[in-house]
Design an enzyme around this catalytic site. Structure first.
Site, mmCIF file in Angstrom:
data_model
loop_
_atom_site.group_PDB
_atom_site.id
_atom_site.type_symbol
_atom_site.label_atom_id
_atom_site.label_comp_id
_atom_site.label_asym_id
_atom_site.label_seq_id
_atom_site.Cartn_x
_atom_site.Cartn_y
_atom_site.Cartn_z
ATOM 1 C CB CYS A 82 -10.683 -16.314 -97.843
ATOM 2 S SG CYS A 82 -10.555 -16.264 -96.713
ATOM 3 C CG HIS A 195 -10.802 -11.938 -100.277
ATOM 4 N ND1 HIS A 195 -12.300 -12.463 -99.915
ATOM 5 C CD2 HIS A 195 -10.046 -12.364 -99.003
ATOM 6 C CE1 HIS A 195 -11.664 -12.942 -98.967
ATOM 7 N NE2 HIS A 195 -10.696 -13.350 -98.467
ATOM 8 C CD GLU A 197 -13.242 -11.458 -102.686
ATOM 9 O OE1 GLU A 197 -13.887 -11.843 -101.856
ATOM 10 O OE2 GLU A 197 -12.780 -12.253 -104.108
#
Length: 215
Positions: A82, A195, A197
């Site tokens: 990011c 992202h 995650e």
């Protein structure tokens, strides 16, 4: 034991990143690192970022971690996430902020007639920030794409995107109003706008690929 340092300078989704990496690589030592020494001693480095670019650059410098990130960029596998990807470039239009300048390029805001001013607008224009799942086109092959089909959706939350001066940096792109670079790579560096995650199994696979990567 493989040591993975997550650069913790106060502006990132650190715990979610750590959980994803630990799930993907239970054999590794995943650590949130607030000191240059810990980052220097790690085998791999993850450089996340979240929030306004000016705040990220300022807090990185206040934490005294800029030089350790630059050292990692030069000598060990590094995954940027990011704003951590955006910070690798020269400058951002967000506050006209000078960044790390490791790669030539600028970070631009989504703009133009296709876009509304913000996510509260109710017409048919695209909202800014761009939030949600979007397919990623694999512009060229890379070990971190291993086992991830082309056009797999990943999760995005952003209003700005990097525009590399060298088009060969781009290994992944997505479409929001127009195509934009969402994954860049060179040598020991792989960095993404999305992202991992927050991207379910595909994000975990990318994390595992990073752990296994030997650039």
């Amino acid at each position: 034991m493989l040591k993975i340092a997550i650069v913790d300078y106060g502006m990132g989704n650190y715990h979610s990143v750590a959980r994803a990496l630990q799930h993907a690589a239970p054999e590794a030592e995943v650590k949130l690192c607030q000191s240059a020494t810990e980052i220097d001693e790690a085998d791999r480095v993850v450089f996340p970022g979240q929030g306004a670019m000016a705040d990220c650059v300022r807090t990185l410098d206040e934490a005294g971690l800029r030089d350790s990130v630059l050292r990692a960029l030069n000598n060990k596998p590094l995954l940027g996430i990011c704003v951590g990807e955006q910070m690798l470039f020269d400058r951002s239009e967000e506050g006209n902020t000078e960044s790390l300048g490791f790669f030539k390029g600028v970070v631009r805001r989504f703009s133009g007639p296709a876009f509304g001013l913000n996510s509260a607008e109710s017409d048919d224009r695209l909202k800014v920030p761009h939030m949600g799942w979007n397919p990623v086109r694999q512009v060229r092959t890379h070990p971190l794409w291993s086992g991830i089909p082309d056009m797999t959706p990943f999760y995005f939350v952003h209003s700005y995107y990097a525009v590399p001066e060298d088009p060969q940096l781009t290994v992944g792109s997505s479409l929001y109003g127009a195509p934009f670079a969402c994954a860049i790579a060179r040598d020991n560096i792989f960095a993404v706008q999305f992202h991992p995650e927050k991207s379910a199994d595909s994000g975990l696979r990318l994390c595992r690929n990073f752990v296994d990567w030997n650039p």
